[in-house]
Design a protein around this motif. Sequence first.
Motif, PDB file in Angstrom:
ATOM      1  N   GLN A  53       0.829  -1.204   0.000  1.00 26.32           N
ATOM      2  CA  GLN A  53       0.000   0.000   0.000  1.00 26.32           C
ATOM      3  C   GLN A  53       0.863   1.253   0.000  1.00 26.32           C
ATOM      4  N   ILE A  54       0.404   2.271  -0.740  1.00 30.11           N
ATOM      5  CA  ILE A  54       0.900   3.631  -0.554  1.00 30.11           C
ATOM      6  C   ILE A  54      -0.309   4.507  -0.276  1.00 30.11           C
ATOM      7  N   SER A  55      -0.095   5.567   0.495  1.00 31.56           N
ATOM      8  CA  SER A  55      -1.228   6.412   0.853  1.00 31.56           C
ATOM      9  C   SER A  55      -0.725   7.744   1.365  1.00 31.56           C
ATOM     10  N   SER A  56      -1.651   8.668   1.516  1.00 35.56           N
ATOM     11  CA  SER A  56      -1.384   9.937   2.186  1.00 35.56           C
ATOM     12  C   SER A  56      -2.533  10.237   3.123  1.00 35.56           C
ATOM     13  N   ILE A  57      -2.222  10.627   4.344  1.00 38.55           N
ATOM     14  CA  ILE A  57      -3.218  11.112   5.291  1.00 38.55           C
ATOM     15  C   ILE A  57      -2.867  12.534   5.713  1.00 38.55           C
ATOM     16  N   ARG A  58      -2.128  13.232   4.845  1.00 41.60           N
ATOM     17  CA  ARG A  58      -1.660  14.585   5.137  1.00 41.60           C
ATOM     18  C   ARG A  58      -2.631  15.663   4.665  1.00 41.60           C
ATOM     19  N   GLY A  59      -3.732  15.249   4.029  1.00 44.81           N
ATOM     20  CA  GLY A  59      -4.672  16.219   3.490  1.00 44.81           C
ATOM     21  C   GLY A  59      -4.331  16.660   2.088  1.00 44.81           C
ATOM     22  N   ILE A  60      -3.164  16.290   1.601  1.00 43.64           N
ATOM     23  CA  ILE A  60      -2.693  16.587   0.249  1.00 43.64           C
ATOM     24  C   ILE A  60      -2.092  15.306  -0.329  1.00 43.64           C
ATOM     25  N   THR A  61      -1.790  15.333  -1.612  1.00 45.11           N
ATOM     26  CA  THR A  61      -1.207  14.159  -2.252  1.00 45.11           C
ATOM     27  C   THR A  61       0.064  13.718  -1.543  1.00 45.11           C
ATOM     28  N   GLY A 117      -6.301  15.176  -2.450  1.00 46.58           N
ATOM     29  CA  GLY A 117      -6.333  15.018  -1.003  1.00 46.58           C
ATOM     30  C   GLY A 117      -5.840  13.654  -0.571  1.00 46.58           C
ATOM     31  N   ASN A 118      -6.283  13.222   0.602  1.00 51.03           N
ATOM     32  CA  ASN A 118      -5.889  11.908   1.108  1.00 51.03           C
ATOM     33  C   ASN A 118      -6.255  10.818   0.101  1.00 51.03           C
ATOM     34  N   PHE A 119      -5.331   9.898  -0.121  1.00 45.30           N
ATOM     35  CA  PHE A 119      -5.597   8.825  -1.082  1.00 45.30           C
ATOM     36  C   PHE A 119      -5.001   7.526  -0.575  1.00 45.30           C
ATOM     37  N   GLU A 120      -5.406   6.447  -1.247  1.00 49.06           N
ATOM     38  CA  GLU A 120      -4.845   5.133  -0.937  1.00 49.06           C
ATOM     39  C   GLU A 120      -4.833   4.306  -2.212  1.00 49.06           C
ATOM     40  N   ALA A 121      -3.722   3.640  -2.451  1.00 48.18           N
ATOM     41  CA  ALA A 121      -3.608   2.679  -3.546  1.00 48.18           C
ATOM     42  C   ALA A 121      -3.116   1.370  -2.949  1.00 48.18           C
ATOM     43  N   THR A 163      -6.522  -1.478  -6.200  1.00 48.12           N
ATOM     44  CA  THR A 163      -7.615  -0.561  -5.881  1.00 48.12           C
ATOM     45  C   THR A 163      -7.047   0.824  -5.631  1.00 48.12           C
ATOM     46  N   MET A 164      -7.845   1.854  -5.947  1.00 47.05           N
ATOM     47  CA  MET A 164      -7.373   3.230  -5.784  1.00 47.05           C
ATOM     48  C   MET A 164      -8.547   4.158  -5.503  1.00 47.05           C
ATOM     49  N   GLY A 165      -8.306   5.139  -4.642  1.00 43.23           N
ATOM     50  CA  GLY A 165      -9.335   6.130  -4.345  1.00 43.23           C
ATOM     51  C   GLY A 165      -9.000   6.926  -3.105  1.00 43.23           C
ATOM     52  N   ILE A 166     -10.013   7.590  -2.564  1.00 45.87           N
ATOM     53  CA  ILE A 166      -9.852   8.369  -1.337  1.00 45.87           C
ATOM     54  C   ILE A 166      -9.446   7.441  -0.195  1.00 45.87           C
ATOM     55  N   SER A 167      -8.507   7.888   0.622  1.00 46.55           N
ATOM     56  CA  SER A 167      -8.106   7.080   1.778  1.00 46.55           C
ATOM     57  C   SER A 167      -9.279   6.929   2.745  1.00 46.55           C
ATOM     58  N   PRO A 168      -9.509   5.711   3.243  1.00 48.13           N
ATOM     59  CA  PRO A 168     -10.572   5.523   4.234  1.00 48.13           C
ATOM     60  C   PRO A 168     -10.194   6.014   5.630  1.00 48.13           C
ATOM     61  N   TRP A 169      -8.943   6.443   5.797  1.00 48.68           N
ATOM     62  CA  TRP A 169      -8.506   6.933   7.112  1.00 48.68           C
ATOM     63  C   TRP A 169      -9.290   8.192   7.480  1.00 48.68           C
ATOM     64  N   HIS A 170      -9.971   8.167   8.604  1.00 53.52           N
ATOM     65  CA  HIS A 170     -10.779   9.288   9.097  1.00 53.52           C
ATOM     66  C   HIS A 170     -11.780   9.764   8.033  1.00 53.52           C
TER      67      HIS A 170
END
Length: 728
Positions: free
Chosen positions: A216-224, A255-259, A272-279
């Motif tokens: 997995q790669i992702s961002s929960i920083r509010g930006i890419t 914004g936050n994303f997850e792949a 799978t790819m889209g908005i991060s489900p974190w928070h």
Amino acid sequence: MIEFVASSRLFNLHTHHTTYQFLIDPNGFLLHTYYGRRCGGDSFGYLLRQADRGFSPNPREAGRDRTFSLDTQPQEFPAVGVGDFRTPVLEVENADGSCAADLRYVSHTISSGKYALEGLPAFYGEEGEAETLEVLLRDPWTGLEATLYYGVFPQLDLITRAVRFQNGGSQPIALTRAMSACLDLGRMDLDLITFDGYHTGERHPCRQAVRPGLQQISSIRGITSHQHNNFVVLCQKDAGETHGLCYGMALVYSGNFEANVERSQFGDVRLTMGISPWHFRFQLAPGEVFTAPEVAMTCSGSGLQTMSQNFHRAIRHNLCRGWWKTRRRPVLLNTWEAAYFDFDQQKLLEIASSAAETGVELLVMDDGWFGERNDDYEGLGDWFVNLKKLPGGLAPLVEQINAMGMDFGIWIEPEMVSEKSRLYQEHPDWALQIPGRPSTRGRSQLVLDFSREEVWRSVYAQIKKVLESANITYVKWDMNRSLTDVWSGALPAQRQGELYHRYVLGVYAMLEQMITDFPKILIEGCSGGGGRFDCGMLYYTPQIWASDNTDAMDRLLIQYGTSFCYPTSTVGSHVSASPNEQTGRRTSLQTRAVVAMSGTFGYELDPRKLSEGERSQMRAQIDEFKRFYHLLQDGDYARLTNPFRDQEFTAWQHTAPDRSEALVSVVAGMARSNAPFRTVYPRGLDPDMIYQVDGWGCFRGDTLMYGGIPLPQGGGDYQSWQFHLKKV
């Protein structure tokens, strides 16, 4: 071309070189059957095999047949709670507390042109360029509906996907995972390439084998984020630039994303790819709608270069838009490294006069022109001219710069606020802050709550007055921190999980308003350089500052990784001073320019401090950039070497679509004593065409591609050359 075969309930999505296929099974499940090189349209459904697998449950409709399980079938849009234990794209909280979603086929439509997404960026295409497939799915138990959108661009070999959810039931439903796309590829031995890094070292390719389990790669920083880009590649183990099967997937979102890439117990691979489900928790009352952002996909059967060129063409012509879409971008000089916060009108005019003499076309006044902004502790949010620095305001300054033959631009950071500012003193509740907790600062600033329309509209009203006050043709939109303390006074407790996404929608809304009001202003995106370099921002800002690191040798790495998805025309790249501010490295003005020309091109230095010889070089470089602009910005891009692996030199090429002309750029590494001879091999030329190479000879295309171009010997560290090949 989109084709539905009613007899077999089969969908074929054909592009010029690829076919994407899925079918509706007897129970209404969408099963994915194929994505790869173009085929005639026969069903690949015969590859859907079934067996009794222990601990893989069966739907009620299967009766006593234990061989069918969603846990083992390739799915088009897998949800949670109904038998598939792999990574889903949909998770919900139903009114009764359950989390199951059972989506079944209801209907579909096929139409000309490309769908659009309200409030969200998306690729676009007119009738004749693209087609749209909409497939409606429904959970019969809760009434939740998901409309799957597919946009097919035949000539671009591009397929886009998005999802619109609607609560068609009588009870509230909360989405806790609402991703945009799933790609089930079956049993394949693949590599995963991600583009990772850090501030000042973004988008470095990382290639690793797809292994059992989840990657997995992702961002929960509010930006890419600088750390991970929301573009990934799956490819065959032996795939290279010009051979092998490759899949690229990019999220059109900022914004936050997850792949996720998952290899199942049976060797099947799911992406799978889209908005991060974190928070993330988006509540839908009956009748309410949520739209997930778009994903763009391409498949290449001939290696990574073709995959990249597919994205480049699509982004240039079907994502970037507006006045600057196909116009030549001006050569600019940004004042940040020339003056920082320490400037006044006289200093700006001196810099401008010196820049104008070299042929610079646009002067950009960076941070420090507004409010009480003399350092990065104050002033953000107060978007009015600092009259101590610019006593007459912007109009007389801009008029004098225009009289020198240059346009004028400004830097802004609309999403931020300093605690020492009028805006914060008047509206402290407009910043993201959790009641009862101390605020977390980043770069000594707080983040404004752009999920609230009154906040971004108030900020925009200030900036609009500035843009209307003078002849401003360029805006650099910066964003210099990640989101923390994410809580909004405008949302009840149970809806705080919507804030990250609503924040992004607010940013997009303000950008859209600015484009509407000022359609001829060129907006360049930035987030501490490359922290928000994504397809979502490119819909609004046709170029993005690639990195705060302007060191030419480091930029070779950054721009190499960036090129896998993003075209040269979108990559903000400048010539800065030597020694470089970030690394202390010394490189020649020529080498710095060769690297920056594989971007939008400009300067980030004080031209007053250059020698007359260097200023003469600047004039020549600007002339060269204009001369080769059609190749650098619109040509087909090829990576000739890998700078992470090939240490002797880095080479890349821009080629005219008709192959009548090419520009090969080369930057050498550190000099070696008694070094071996070096040769660069152009690619993609017409083998039968005769090319003139920079006046030193005429050669057939096949001779140049297979024999190569010899590089000069010696000359010190970090030498550079450009070879112009033109049809005789």
